[in-house]
Design an enzyme around this catalytic site. Structure first.
Site, PDB file in Angstrom:
ATOM      1  N   HIS A 192       0.821  -1.203   0.000  1.00  0.00           N
ATOM      2  CA  HIS A 192       0.000   0.000   0.000  1.00  0.00           C
ATOM      3  C   HIS A 192       0.857   1.256   0.000  1.00  0.00           C
ATOM      4  O   HIS A 192       0.486   2.270  -0.577  1.00  0.00           O
ATOM      5  CB  HIS A 192      -0.960  -0.019   1.190  1.00  0.00           C
ATOM      6  CG  HIS A 192      -2.196  -0.821   0.892  1.00  0.00           C
ATOM      7  ND1 HIS A 192      -3.006  -1.346   1.853  1.00  0.00           N
ATOM      8  CD2 HIS A 192      -2.748  -1.168  -0.291  1.00  0.00           C
ATOM      9  CE1 HIS A 192      -4.017  -1.986   1.282  1.00  0.00           C
ATOM     10  NE2 HIS A 192      -3.874  -1.901  -0.020  1.00  0.00           N
ATOM     11  N   CYS A 505     -11.148  -1.348 -21.675  1.00  0.00           N
ATOM     12  CA  CYS A 505     -11.185  -0.781 -20.326  1.00  0.00           C
ATOM     13  C   CYS A 505     -10.163  -1.446 -19.410  1.00  0.00           C
ATOM     14  O   CYS A 505     -10.112  -1.157 -18.225  1.00  0.00           O
ATOM     15  CB  CYS A 505     -12.588  -0.878 -19.739  1.00  0.00           C
ATOM     16  SG  CYS A 505     -13.169  -2.558 -19.561  1.00  0.00           S
TER      17      CYS A 505
HETATM   18  C1  PEP Z   1     -10.229  -6.469 -17.120  1.00  0.00           C
HETATM   19  O1  PEP Z   1     -10.227  -7.671 -16.849  1.00  0.00           O
HETATM   20  O2  PEP Z   1      -9.484  -5.936 -17.957  1.00  0.00           O
HETATM   21  C2  PEP Z   1     -11.147  -5.563 -16.406  1.00  0.00           C
HETATM   22  C3  PEP Z   1     -11.312  -4.314 -16.761  1.00  0.00           C
HETATM   23  O3  PEP Z   1     -11.785  -6.081 -15.312  1.00  0.00           O
HETATM   24  P1  PEP Z   1     -11.069  -6.163 -13.880  1.00  0.00           P
HETATM   25  O4  PEP Z   1      -9.712  -5.546 -14.014  1.00  0.00           O
HETATM   26  O5  PEP Z   1     -11.958  -5.431 -12.950  1.00  0.00           O
HETATM   27  O6  PEP Z   1     -11.036  -7.628 -13.663  1.00  0.00           O
END
Ligand code: PEP
Ligand code: MG
Length: 589
Positions: A192, A505
């Site tokens: 952290h 994302c």
């Molecule tokens: C991913 O798997 O790229 C995603 C955006 O989901 P998380 O990182 O929340 O698993």
């Protein structure tokens, strides 16, 4: 004479300043025997200590809210959860009652046991949690002692923090205006302390075994948070070269500040939508919504994980409404609960799985417990009356799963219509592509999806069969693998061919070395942690689409990850440096 120490690069950047040593252990803890009739009095002191630490953690969280990424403020929630954990409290009380020791000693013993449990865990990320427990112990004991920790003042002089480790509560004790770098003997990349250093933008090198022996307060040092090195008593030559790097770092920061609100457009006029990922309503307070096209991924599970029980429908509606207000009319993509895997939900019994990442997680869990999905979708629908909300389904592996979710959504829309409750009847339903098989069934799934979003964090992990948290193989987790790039190309081509919007994302959306390749592959929507927005925007503004396409075509046709990385270094990094008018010393990808 100059001495060089090699440690772990925990937060990027360069700093030159004298060291100030901090000794964070609390020695001389008072010890006395507690007879049975005094046990209750000790328990009252326990309540006081918890109240004091709670107050100081909440104050620190508030103080840092504007300075660090919203999701990083959650570090203190994790600490608050430990302080208020009924088991922890019971363990301390038992220690006092069973062994007749005073509260300070009871804290020490219980904390030591908890630390040992975390340190024995397999996952490096969980092992790092031992430091949080240690930090809590320190705060609780300090809260009881009259010699409570005092805030450090730097007297207007820049300094480097040197200590055995950098713990979350240290952030509140330091004079942050003059804190230029952090060097510690212990700690890892996932600790952290390291996360906070990155969030605060302070260069840090950790794991420097002898740093406390090799320095005293006043030792001059250079911290190179990119390379993970520290130079003590640097010579003229070291100083000259690092001062040049520092100047360059400042020029990058100036350029980033300049482009903050400029359009996210390539030099030849192609717009690429930049969106933010959020994990909490709090995150939205720190996002400059004017500079983004919306919230591309709202990870709702974090709000569930912070609580002690499932939020009710009304509580969820309130939360989603607040998120939409925070987004100031821009679209918010709410991902349905994605717990399981590395995201446990304390109040929901999860099985002990051998391979949790391949186990009961995301949409699988929600389809097995449809009430969870039903309540959440209904809450998002009710909030959608306020503006532009979208629903995103995690961990989808088949058309059938999407169909079932569509049925639930259709039923809910019908119920809300009949009962006259305001909602958006045309709310968009999107699907995450994070399981490799989705690439092959995409043509079947797309007719059921309004949009898709590529979750590269999981997709890369599954494509390469590499657990990112497993240190032995972590180096193999490389999204620049040409196979990964080819898969990304296939996804965007198929989605575009079907006229469906597609975004990324996962973390690579925020990696500015990746930006030209992603644009070249055809991606026009990138959603990332807000801290990465300026760099990605600047990168976008320095490559034409034709150049991006050329780079992407070359990268996808390469035969090794090393070759792709070389291309990135030679073409993208060099151009970026020229664009910034620098010298070519920016951190390598
Ligand atoms: C991913 O798997 O790229 C995603 C955006 O989901 P998380 O990182 O929340 O698993
Ligand atoms: Mg994922």
């Amino acid at each position: 004479m100059a001495r060089k120490l090699k440690g772990i690069a925990a937060a990027p950047g360069v700093a030159i300043a004298p060291v100030v040593q901090f000794h964070t252990t609390l020695d001389r803890i008072p010890t006395w025997k507690v007879p049975p009739e005094k046990v209750e009095a000790e328990k009252l002191r326990l309540q006081d200590a918890i109240a004091v630490v709670t107050q100081s953690l909440l104050a620190l969280q508030k103080e840092l809210a504007g300075a660090i990424a919203g999701h990083d403020v959650r570090i203190y929630d994790a600490q608050l959860a430990i302080v208020h954990d009924p088991t922890f409290r019971r363990d301390v009380e038992n220690e006092i009652a069973a062994h007749g020791v005073n509260l300070e000693v009871a804290f020490q013993r219980v904390i030591a046991r908890y630390e040992a449990v975390f340190e024995a865990m397999d996952s490096p990320a969980m092992r790092e949690r031992a430091a949080d427990v240690r930090d809590i112990g320190r705060q609780l004991v300090a809260g009881l002692m009259t010699t409570a920790r005092t805030k450090h003042t730097a007297n207007g002089r820049d300094y480097l923090f040197a200590a055995d480790e950098f713990l979350p509560s240290d952030a509140g004790m330091l004079d942050r205006r003059h804190l230029r770098g952090i060097v510690t003997a212990h700690g890892g990349k996932y600790s952290h302390g390291a996360i906070l250093a990155r969030s605060l933008g302070i260069p840090a090198v950790v794991g420097l075994d002898n740093v406390m022996l090799e320095t005293t307060t006043g030792t001059n040092a250079i911290v190179d948070g990119n390379a993970g090195t520290v130079i003590l008593d640097p010579d003229e030559e070291d100083l000259a070269s690092y001062e040049r790097l520092l100047r360059e770092q400042r020029s990058v920061e100036r350029r980033l500040a300049e482009v903050r609100f400029q359009p996210s457009v390539t030099p030849d006029g192609t717009h690429v939508q930049l969106l933010a990922n959020a994990e909490n309503v709090r995150d939205l307070d720190n996002i400059e919504t004017d500079a983004i096209a919306g919230i591309g991924l709202f990870r709702t599970e974090f709000a569930f994980m912070e609580r002690r029980q499932f939020p009710t429908e009304d509580e969820q509606v309130a939360m989603y409404r607040r998120a939409m207000e925070g987004a100031k009319g821009k679209p918010v993509t709410f991902r349905t609960l994605d717990v399981g895997g590395d995201k446990p939900l304390g109040y929901f019994r999860m099985p002990n799985e051998r391979n949790p990442v391949l186990g009961w997680r995301g949409i699988r869990l929600c389809l097995d417990w449809p009430d969870i999905l039903y309540t959440q979708m209904r809450a998002i629908l009710r909030a959608s009356a306020l503006g532009h909300a979208r629903i995103l389904l995690p961990m989808i592996t088949s058309r059938g799963e999407v169909l079932r979710c569509r049925e639930v959504l259709g039923q809910l829309v019908e119920d809300l219509r009949k009962t006259g409750i305001a909602h958006d009847p045309n709310i968009e339903l999107g699907v995450m592509i994070e399981v490799p098989v989705m690439v092959h069934v995409l043509p079947d799934v797309l007719p059921l999806a309004d949009f898709v979003s590529v979750g590269t964090n999981d997709l890369v992990q599954y494509l390469l069969a590499v657990d990112r948290d497993n240190q032995r193989v972590a180096k193999m987790y490389d999204p620049f693998h040409p196979g990964v790039l080819r898969v990304l190309k296939q996804i965007v081509d198929v989605a575009n061919g079907a006229g469906k919007s597609v975004s990324i994302c996962g973390e690579i959306a925020g990696d500015h070395w990746f930006t030209p390749i992603l644009v070249g592959l055809g991606y026009r929507e990138l959603s990332m942690a807000p801290v990465f927005l300026p760099r990605v925007r600047l990168m976008l503004r320095s490559f034409t689409v034709a150049e991006c396409r050329d780079l992407a075509a070359r990268a996808t046709s390469m035969q090794s990850t090393a070759a792709v990385r070389k291309l990135v270094e030679e073409e993208i990094q060099m151009r970026w440096t020229r664009f910034l008018g620098g010298t070519g010393e920016e951190a390598k990808p």
